[in-house]
Scaffold this motif. Structure first.
Motif, mmCIF file in Angstrom:
data_model
loop_
_atom_site.group_PDB
_atom_site.id
_atom_site.type_symbol
_atom_site.label_atom_id
_atom_site.label_comp_id
_atom_site.label_asym_id
_atom_site.label_seq_id
_atom_site.Cartn_x
_atom_site.Cartn_y
_atom_site.Cartn_z
ATOM 1 N N PRO A 94 0.971 -1.053 0.061
ATOM 2 C CA PRO A 94 0.177 -0.051 -0.144
ATOM 3 C C PRO A 94 0.694 1.401 -0.116
ATOM 4 O O PRO A 94 1.973 1.489 0.731
ATOM 5 C CB PRO A 94 -0.784 -0.119 1.106
ATOM 6 N N ARG A 153 1.206 5.796 0.362
ATOM 7 C CA ARG A 153 0.769 6.156 1.490
ATOM 8 C C ARG A 153 0.203 7.834 0.409
ATOM 9 O O ARG A 153 1.049 8.682 0.245
ATOM 10 C CB ARG A 153 1.008 7.370 2.427
ATOM 11 N N CYS A 161 -9.659 9.422 -4.624
ATOM 12 C CA CYS A 161 -9.534 9.315 -3.427
ATOM 13 C C CYS A 161 -9.775 7.676 -3.404
ATOM 14 O O CYS A 161 -9.985 6.699 -2.960
ATOM 15 C CB CYS A 161 -10.038 9.799 -2.859
ATOM 16 N N VAL A 208 -8.407 4.080 -3.100
ATOM 17 C CA VAL A 208 -8.937 2.967 -1.609
ATOM 18 C C VAL A 208 -9.075 1.919 -2.095
ATOM 19 O O VAL A 208 -8.589 0.297 -1.462
ATOM 20 C CB VAL A 208 -10.543 4.085 -1.131
ATOM 21 N N HIS A 233 -4.522 1.255 -0.789
ATOM 22 C CA HIS A 233 -3.823 2.285 -0.399
ATOM 23 C C HIS A 233 -4.309 3.543 0.550
ATOM 24 O O HIS A 233 -5.864 3.520 0.792
ATOM 25 C CB HIS A 233 -3.622 3.090 -1.773
ATOM 26 N N VAL A 234 -3.535 4.232 1.144
ATOM 27 C CA VAL A 234 -3.984 4.646 2.543
ATOM 28 C C VAL A 234 -4.305 5.536 2.189
ATOM 29 O O VAL A 234 -3.203 6.414 1.780
ATOM 30 C CB VAL A 234 -2.741 4.932 3.889
ATOM 31 N N VAL A 235 -5.396 6.922 2.048
ATOM 32 C CA VAL A 235 -5.720 7.779 1.896
ATOM 33 C C VAL A 235 -6.398 9.060 2.427
ATOM 34 O O VAL A 235 -6.744 8.882 2.791
ATOM 35 C CB VAL A 235 -6.995 7.557 0.869
ATOM 36 N N THR A 236 -5.253 10.013 2.401
ATOM 37 C CA THR A 236 -5.812 11.181 3.123
ATOM 38 C C THR A 236 -6.103 12.132 1.633
ATOM 39 O O THR A 236 -5.916 12.398 1.241
ATOM 40 C CB THR A 236 -4.485 12.121 3.477
ATOM 41 N N GLY A 273 -13.460 5.427 3.946
ATOM 42 C CA GLY A 273 -12.181 4.992 3.975
ATOM 43 C C GLY A 273 -11.069 5.602 3.809
ATOM 44 O O GLY A 273 -10.259 5.394 4.184
ATOM 45 N N VAL A 274 -11.569 7.323 3.668
ATOM 46 C CA VAL A 274 -10.333 8.053 3.581
ATOM 47 C C VAL A 274 -10.475 9.091 4.307
ATOM 48 O O VAL A 274 -11.431 9.274 4.908
ATOM 49 C CB VAL A 274 -11.233 8.844 2.111
ATOM 50 N N GLN A 275 -9.069 9.232 4.728
ATOM 51 C CA GLN A 275 -8.929 10.203 6.367
ATOM 52 C C GLN A 275 -9.086 12.011 5.644
ATOM 53 O O GLN A 275 -9.022 12.675 4.475
ATOM 54 C CB GLN A 275 -7.236 10.879 6.811
ATOM 55 N N CYS A 308 4.530 11.011 2.365
ATOM 56 C CA CYS A 308 2.761 10.608 1.857
ATOM 57 C C CYS A 308 3.488 10.434 1.029
ATOM 58 O O CYS A 308 5.595 10.358 0.581
ATOM 59 C CB CYS A 308 2.029 11.367 1.012
#
Ligand code: CTP
Length: 220
Positions: A4, A6, A37, A41, A45-48, A61-63, A84
């Motif tokens: 994954p 960021r 996004c 997801v 992946h980890v999504v901001t 699932g998104v910050q 990131c």
């Protein structure tokens, strides 16, 4: 699946206040950023998401880090940037803001109003100055000389990939489901993406981000 990533995404417009009840902004809805996004997801992946004011729903699932002005978006993106692997700037960031916003509502006096505007900081350029392993992806919203302008932005902002977008093309642009788009890479490669659906375009962007991140960091 690869490890994954960021992924840091910016989306939406910014608002630059003239006084407490009036602001300057643009028609961005944030849909393109939401699509990126969702695709990121879905790829694990980890999504901001640094998000300007919009009513479009954020994928699960998104910050989310909400911001209002270009200055706030600048600070929020840079605060997240070091952690990131990929930055995708889909936001329509204001290039200028009122130099001296009034603290009280300005009442009309029957005379024309002149505003003095000052430039905002360029977020991608600031990120590029701090780049380590990060992949940088931007958008170019254009109304003419689309490819030449996008190529200039790709170079000046030190991007890996830019999606050029003709915002005056019928059925495309701000708020629409599709974009008239081209992809331009740092190495000079170019691809006409046609009238691209934002969801399909987002999948393409995430796949490219993965490919470029893997080329940069062995093992991903
Ligand atoms: N962008 C940014 N910081 C700004 C303005 C724009 O990071 N202050 C980013 C946008 O998110 C986009 C890219 O830069 O990914 C290009 O934005 P665009 O509005 O097309 O171009 P500008 O940089 O504003 O240049 P110009 O005014 O010449 O069109």
């Amino acid at each position: 699946m690869s490890a994954p990533l960021r992924v840091l995404v910016s989306a939406g417009p910014t608002r630059e206040f003239i006084d407490p009840v009036r602001f300057l902004s643009n028609p961005s809805t944030g849909k393109m950023g939401m699509a990126v996004c969702a695709a990121a997801v879905a790829a694990g992946h980890v999504v901001t998401l640094v998000l300007g004011p919009t009513h479009v729903a954020v994928p699960a699932g998104v910050q989310v880090i909400p911001v209002v002005s270009a200055a706030e978006m600048h600070d929020a993106v840079l605060a997240q940037f070091g952690a990131c692997d990929v930055l995708v700037m889909t936001a329509a960031v204001a290039d200028f803001r009122p130099a001296t916003p009034a603290t009280k509502k300005q009442h009309k006096a029957g005379a024309p109003l002149t505003l003095t505007m000052e430039p905002t900081a360029d977020i991608l350029m600031a990120a590029a100055a701090r780049v380590q392993r990060q992949v940088l992806i931007g958008f170019a919203a254009e109304t003419g000389a689309v490819l030449a302008s996008a190529a200039r932005k790709l170079r000046e902002k030190h991007l890996d990939l830019i999606i050029a977008n003709d915002v005056q093309y019928a059925e495309a642009g701000f708020g629409a489901a599709r974009l008239r788009a081209w992809a331009l890479w740092r190495d000079g490669a170019e691809r006409d993406l046609g009238l691209a659906d934002k969801t399909a375009l987002a999948t393409f962007i995430v796949a490219e981000a993965q490919r470029m991140a893997a080329a940069r960091v062995p093992g991903i």
